[in-house]
Write a protein that holds these residues in place. Structure first.
Motif, PDB file in Angstrom:
ATOM      1  N   PRO A  67      11.562  23.307  81.985  1.00 25.88           N
ATOM      2  CA  PRO A  67      10.393  22.419  81.847  1.00 25.88           C
ATOM      3  C   PRO A  67       9.163  22.911  82.608  1.00 25.88           C
ATOM      4  CG  PRO A  67      12.388  21.154  82.308  1.00 25.88           C
ATOM      5  CD  PRO A  67      12.748  22.591  82.475  1.00 25.88           C
ATOM      6  N   LYS A  68       9.348  23.550  83.759  1.00 23.62           N
ATOM      7  CA  LYS A  68       8.197  24.046  84.525  1.00 23.62           C
ATOM      8  C   LYS A  68       7.474  25.159  83.777  1.00 23.62           C
ATOM      9  CE  LYS A  68       9.780  22.790  89.173  1.00 23.62           C
ATOM     10  NZ  LYS A  68      10.120  23.294  90.536  1.00 23.62           N
ATOM     11  N   LEU A  69       8.220  25.928  82.999  1.00 23.38           N
ATOM     12  CA  LEU A  69       7.610  26.977  82.182  1.00 23.38           C
ATOM     13  C   LEU A  69       6.694  26.358  81.130  1.00 23.38           C
ATOM     14  CD1 LEU A  69       7.331  29.923  81.262  1.00 23.38           C
ATOM     15  CD2 LEU A  69       9.422  29.614  79.902  1.00 23.38           C
ATOM     16  N   ILE A  70       7.118  25.244  80.576  1.00 25.68           N
ATOM     17  CA  ILE A  70       6.290  24.536  79.592  1.00 25.68           C
ATOM     18  C   ILE A  70       4.960  24.140  80.221  1.00 25.68           C
ATOM     19  CG2 ILE A  70       6.090  22.400  78.245  1.00 25.68           C
ATOM     20  CD1 ILE A  70       9.076  22.553  77.724  1.00 25.68           C
ATOM     21  N   ASP A  71       5.015  23.537  81.399  1.00 24.01           N
ATOM     22  CA  ASP A  71       3.785  23.105  82.088  1.00 24.01           C
ATOM     23  C   ASP A  71       2.853  24.281  82.353  1.00 24.01           C
ATOM     24  OD1 ASP A  71       4.785  20.531  82.097  1.00 24.01           O
ATOM     25  OD2 ASP A  71       5.602  20.673  84.129  1.00 24.01           O
ATOM     26  N   ALA A  72       3.430  25.403  82.776  1.00 23.72           N
ATOM     27  CA  ALA A  72       2.606  26.586  83.077  1.00 23.72           C
ATOM     28  C   ALA A  72       1.950  27.139  81.808  1.00 23.72           C
ATOM     29  CB  ALA A  72       3.475  27.656  83.731  1.00 23.72           C
TER      30      ALA A  72
END
Length: 372
Positions: A342-347
């Protein structure tokens, strides 16, 4: 200082699909939004009426197709030169590869969007291609500057097309979709927010949609029932270019009939809603001159996965995940990467929104004004 008169040829809007249609409409909107005292535009047609015309577009009778080819030739080589001379234009702007071969005391700016006709001859009717390419070269004679959509497209043209004119790169402005979408389209298609991967565009062979379906089959195996695949768009421009039947066959082969949605063409507000609520946008194309949906998706705040095709890499910058072209397993691995991180999505969303700011109407029309 005398105003420059620019004659803008919009004839092709009556059949243009996807990229070229967006290009032409966005130019008209940019010219209206950012007027200048130094230039007056003379439009051959009302852009909205010409774009809305369906007489020659879609699954039309064979006689209409033949008539259109004759009409198109007559427009470019007879009617358009007459109108340009009568208008006293200093510049003629053609967006669709072809300008009049008739000698004109007018500077010509001709947009050649890509090198597909030269790179992929097998995708085009031999007879049609045999007359269309000479028409391109004939129209580029005289005081002409070629404009294309990316440095990748410029390199491809220089390598493959045998053009001897100067080629300028102007980044276009992808379609400015409505601020808000029509959320009822999700109910209509049986979708839930953030539960589907999205592709928007025609079913041309170069889009490699069967590769996307194969990759999605791997996702369905690993995450059964969690995601859908939505493929928005019309069939290819011709039977030689179209991959729609192969896509449907691949969906059946992978037993994905209830997981892949084929809504056809949708109005802008529904497309906007699908962009805004998709889990991710996926673009596995093997050849692009620009890649409009990449920026549309980034503006809509969703992560993007692209193939390692040159133009897509150029336009996306560092704001997308990249898969090896024509490799469905690698594409599935990138899709899984988003699901698991999920953090990759935000980035990616943040990088995408920053990248998208570089493609504006003001910058688009500004590139043309420099040449005019």
């Amino acid at each position: 200082m005398k105003k420059k008169k620019v004659f803008v040829d919009l004839f092709y809007l009556n059949t243009a699909l996807t990229g070229i249609k967006t290009y032409m409409l966005e130019f008209c909107e940019a010219a209206k939004t950012f007027p200048t005292e130094d230039v007056v535009y003379i439009f051959s047609h009302n852009h909205q009426k010409q774009a809305d015309s369906t007489f020659f577009r879609g699954d039309v009778a064979r006689w209409k197709k033949l008539f259109y080819h004759l009409y198109y030739f007559a427009w470019k080589q007879l009617i358009l030169p007459f109108k340009v001379k009568k208008s006293g234009a200093d510049v003629l702007l053609c967006f669709d590869f072809i300008a009049p071969a008739f000698p004109l005391n007018t500077k010509k700016l001709v947009v050649v969007h890509d090198a597909f006709f030269w790179q992929m001859p097998q995708n085009y009717n031999r007879i049609w291609r045999g007359y269309f390419i000479p028409m391109i070269h004939a129209g580029l004679k005289g005081n002409t500057t070629v404009i294309t959509t990316s440095h990748s497209a410029k390199n491809a043209l220089e390598k493959n097309a045998g053009l001897h004119q100067k080629i300028e790169v102007i980044y276009q402005c992808p379609k400015l979709l409505p601020e808000s979408g029509e959320d009822r389209v999700l109910d209509k298609l049986g979708l839930h927010p953030k539960s589907y991967f999205l592709h928007v565009g025609s079913f041309d062979k170069r889009k490699r949609i069967p590769t996307l379906v194969t990759a999605f089959a791997e996702i369905e195996k690993q995450y059964p029932g969690k995601f859908s695949l939505v493929l928005v768009g019309e069939k290819g421009l011709s039977s030689a270019l179209d991959d729609y039947r192969q896509v449907v066959q691949k969906i059946k082969e992978k037993a994905l009939e209830h997981k892949v949605v084929l809504p056809g063409f949708l109005p802008d507000r529904e497309v906007k809603a699908l962009y805004q609520t998709a889990f991710a946008y996926v673009f596995p194309s093997s050849n692009e001159g620009f890649g409009i949906p990449v920026i549309e998706a980034m503006r809509s705040g969703i992560p993007v996965i692209i193939s390692d095709q040159d133009a897509l890499l150029e336009i996306a910058g560092e704001a997308a995940l990249i898969h090896e072209m024509d490799n469905p397993l690698d594409l599935a691995a990138q899709m899984k990467e988003l699901i698991e991180k999920p953090k990759l999505i935000d980035a990616l969303i943040l990088k995408g929104q920053q990248r998208a700011r570089g493609f504006s109407r003001e910058g688009f029309i500004g590139g043309f004004l420099k040449l005019i």
